[in-house]
Design a protein around this motif. Structure first.
Motif, PDB file in Angstrom:
ATOM      1  N   ALA A 123      -1.250  -4.308  13.229  1.00  0.00           N
ATOM      2  CA  ALA A 123      -1.081  -3.242  12.234  1.00  0.00           C
ATOM      3  C   ALA A 123       0.385  -2.813  12.134  1.00  0.00           C
ATOM      4  O   ALA A 123       0.857  -2.432  11.056  1.00  0.00           O
ATOM      5  N   LEU A 124       1.105  -2.879  13.243  1.00  0.00           N
ATOM      6  CA  LEU A 124       2.539  -2.566  13.213  1.00  0.00           C
ATOM      7  C   LEU A 124       3.310  -3.590  12.403  1.00  0.00           C
ATOM      8  O   LEU A 124       4.256  -3.254  11.695  1.00  0.00           O
ATOM      9  N   ALA A 125       2.904  -4.858  12.497  1.00  0.00           N
ATOM     10  CA  ALA A 125       3.657  -5.930  11.850  1.00  0.00           C
ATOM     11  C   ALA A 125       3.243  -6.174  10.409  1.00  0.00           C
ATOM     12  O   ALA A 125       4.061  -6.575   9.589  1.00  0.00           O
ATOM     13  N   GLU A 126       1.979  -5.923  10.098  1.00  0.00           N
ATOM     14  CA  GLU A 126       1.447  -6.266   8.778  1.00  0.00           C
ATOM     15  C   GLU A 126       0.921  -5.019   8.066  1.00  0.00           C
ATOM     16  O   GLU A 126      -0.048  -4.419   8.515  1.00  0.00           O
ATOM     17  N   PRO A 127       1.532  -4.611   6.943  1.00  0.00           N
ATOM     18  CA  PRO A 127       1.031  -3.448   6.201  1.00  0.00           C
ATOM     19  C   PRO A 127      -0.422  -3.600   5.772  1.00  0.00           C
ATOM     20  O   PRO A 127      -1.165  -2.617   5.747  1.00  0.00           O
ATOM     21  N   ASP A 128      -0.842  -4.834   5.449  1.00  0.00           N
ATOM     22  CA  ASP A 128      -2.233  -5.041   5.025  1.00  0.00           C
ATOM     23  C   ASP A 128      -3.198  -4.731   6.171  1.00  0.00           C
ATOM     24  O   ASP A 128      -4.258  -4.126   5.960  1.00  0.00           O
ATOM     25  N   VAL A 129      -2.840  -5.153   7.381  1.00  0.00           N
ATOM     26  CA  VAL A 129      -3.691  -4.864   8.536  1.00  0.00           C
ATOM     27  C   VAL A 129      -3.719  -3.359   8.801  1.00  0.00           C
ATOM     28  O   VAL A 129      -4.769  -2.783   9.102  1.00  0.00           O
ATOM     29  N   ALA A 130      -2.549  -2.715   8.665  1.00  0.00           N
ATOM     30  CA  ALA A 130      -2.487  -1.264   8.864  1.00  0.00           C
ATOM     31  C   ALA A 130      -3.393  -0.542   7.866  1.00  0.00           C
ATOM     32  O   ALA A 130      -4.075   0.426   8.211  1.00  0.00           O
ATOM     33  N   ALA A 131      -3.393  -1.029   6.616  1.00  0.00           N
ATOM     34  CA  ALA A 131      -4.256  -0.405   5.601  1.00  0.00           C
ATOM     35  C   ALA A 131      -5.726  -0.566   5.967  1.00  0.00           C
ATOM     36  O   ALA A 131      -6.531   0.359   5.789  1.00  0.00           O
ATOM     37  N   GLN A 132      -6.112  -1.740   6.497  1.00  0.00           N
ATOM     38  CA  GLN A 132      -7.494  -1.948   6.910  1.00  0.00           C
ATOM     39  C   GLN A 132      -7.857  -1.055   8.089  1.00  0.00           C
ATOM     40  O   GLN A 132      -8.956  -0.502   8.146  1.00  0.00           O
ATOM     41  N   VAL A 133      -6.928  -0.921   9.035  1.00  0.00           N
ATOM     42  CA  VAL A 133      -7.184  -0.063  10.192  1.00  0.00           C
ATOM     43  C   VAL A 133      -7.418   1.371   9.743  1.00  0.00           C
ATOM     44  O   VAL A 133      -8.295   2.073  10.251  1.00  0.00           O
TER      45      VAL A 133
END
Length: 309
Positions: free
Chosen positions: A133-143
Motif C-alpha cells: 500500500a505504501l508503494a502502490e496507490p491502487d493497493v492503498a485505495a483498496q486497503v
C-alpha cells in the motif's frame, strides 16, 4: 454518508473469516425476507476474506486515521524519490519501517480483541500488504475500502529506478582536479583539425545507421508483440482468478447450505425422538387403560354371579 447496506458490508468484513459465510447467509436471508432483492444480490457477491486480509480490513475500518498516515507517507516517499533527495529519502525510508511496524502491531491488537488471544495471525502477510500500500496507490485505495479479499505483496519500492552512485573519495577528487588542469591546458593549446571521413567510411557509417534503424524497428515490433501477448496473458490470468474466486464462493455457499441442512437434520432427528417417546408413553397409557377396563368388567361379572336368583 454510507448507506445501510454499506454499513452492513463493513460489519461483515469485520467478522472473523470463520464466521463470515454464516453472517453473510443470515444477512442475505434477512434481505430476501424484507423483499430487498438488490441488497441480497449485492451481499451474495461478497467474497470471504483470508485471515490476513481480514486483519488489514479491521485496521482500515476501525483505525482509518492510521491508513491516512500511511498514504501521506507514501506520497512523501514518491516525491523524495522523484527528486532523488538522498537524505530525505533515507529518513522517510526509516520512518516507513517504523510506521509499518506500528500498523502491524495495531492490526494485531484489533484482531486479537475480535477473535481471542489464541488466534494465529499471518502478520507477515499483513506487513507485506501494508508495504504494498505504501508503494502502490491502487493497493492503498483498496486497503482504504476495508474490503480486501486477499493479501497483497510488492517486490520493490518506488516509481523510478535508483541511480547508480559513485563514491567520491579524496583520490577521485584529485583526479577531478587533474581533469580540470588538463581542460585548462587544452583551452590554451592550438586547435587540431581532424581529417574528414572518406566516401567509403561515410557509406559504411550510413550502412551501419540503416542497419541499426532496421534493428530498432524489428525490436519495436517484437516489443509490441510481447506487450500484446503480456496483455492477453494478464487478461487470461484475471479471468482465471475470477473463475477461481467464483468457484471458492460457490463452495463456501454450498458449505453454508450443508451446515444449514445438517442443523435442520439434527432438529428433525430430535423431533422424531420426542415423538417416539410420546408414542411409547401413549402406548403405556393405553395398555393401562385397557387393563383397568378389563378389571372393572371382571368385577361387574363377579357381582352378577353372586346375586341371588
Amino acid at each position: 454518508m454510507p448507506s445501510a447496506t454499506d454499513e452492513l458490508i463493513q460489519r461483515l468484513y469485520q467478522e472473523p473469516p470463520d464466521g463470515f459465510v454464516a453472517a453473510r447467509t443470515a444477512a442475505i436471508n434477512e434481505a430476501k425476507e424484507a423483499g430487498d432483492r438488490d441488497t441480497a444480490k449485492r451481499l451474495a457477491a461478497l467474497k470471504k476474506p483470508t485471515v490476513a486480509a481480514w486483519v488489514v480490513n479491521l485496521l482500515a475500518l476501525r483505525r482509518p486515521e492510521l491508513i491516512d498516515d500511511l498514504v501521506d507517507l507514501s506520497a512523501a516517499l514518491r516525491e523524495a524519490q522523484r527528486g532523488l533527495k538522498g537524505d530525505e529519502l533515507r529518513e522517510l525510508t526509516a520512518q516507513r519501517r517504523q510506521v509499518v511496524s506500528a500498523l502491524v502491531d495495531a492490526a494485531r491488537r484489533l484482531a486479537l480483541e475480535a477473535s481471542g488471544p489464541a488466534a494465529k495471525l499471518p502478520l507477515g502477510e499483513v506487513e507485506a500488504t501494508l508495504t504494498a500500500a505504501l508503494a502502490e496507490p491502487d493497493v492503498a485505495a483498496q486497503v482504504r475500502t476495508g474490503r480486501l479479499v486477499r493479501a497483497a505483496s510488492y517486490a520493490g519500492f518506488g516509481e523510478v529506478p535508483r541511480p547508480r552512485l559513485r563514491l567520491v573519495t579524496d583520490s577521485s577528487a584529485e583526479v577531478d582536479d587533474e581533469d580540470e588542469e588538463i581542460e585548462e591546458a587544452d583551452a590554451g593549446a592550438e586547435v587540431v583539425e581532424f581529417p574528414q571521413p572518406s566516401a567509403k567510411e561515410k557509406a559504411a557509417a550510413e550502412r551501419r545507421r540503416r542497419e541499426a534503424e532496421q534493428k530498432q524497428r524489428e525490436l519495436r515490433r517484437e516489443l509490441s508483440a510481447a506487450q500484446a501477448a503480456e496483455k492477453r496473458a494478464d487478461e487470461q490470468l484475471e479471468k482465471s482468478e475470477a473463475a477461481e474466486r467464483d468457484a471458492e464462493h460457490l463452495v463456501e455457499d454450498l458449505d453454508a447450505e450443508l451446515a444449514e441442512l445438517e442443523r435442520r437434520r439434527t432438529e428433525a432427528q430430535a423431533d422424531v425422538a420426542r415423538r417416539k417417546q410420546a408414542r411409547r408413553t401413549a402406548e403405556r397409557e393405553t395398555a393401562a387403560a385397557r387393563r383397568r377396563v378389563g378389571d372393572v368388567q371382571a368385577a361387574l361379572e363377579d357381582l352378577e354371579v353372586d346375586e341371588p336368583d
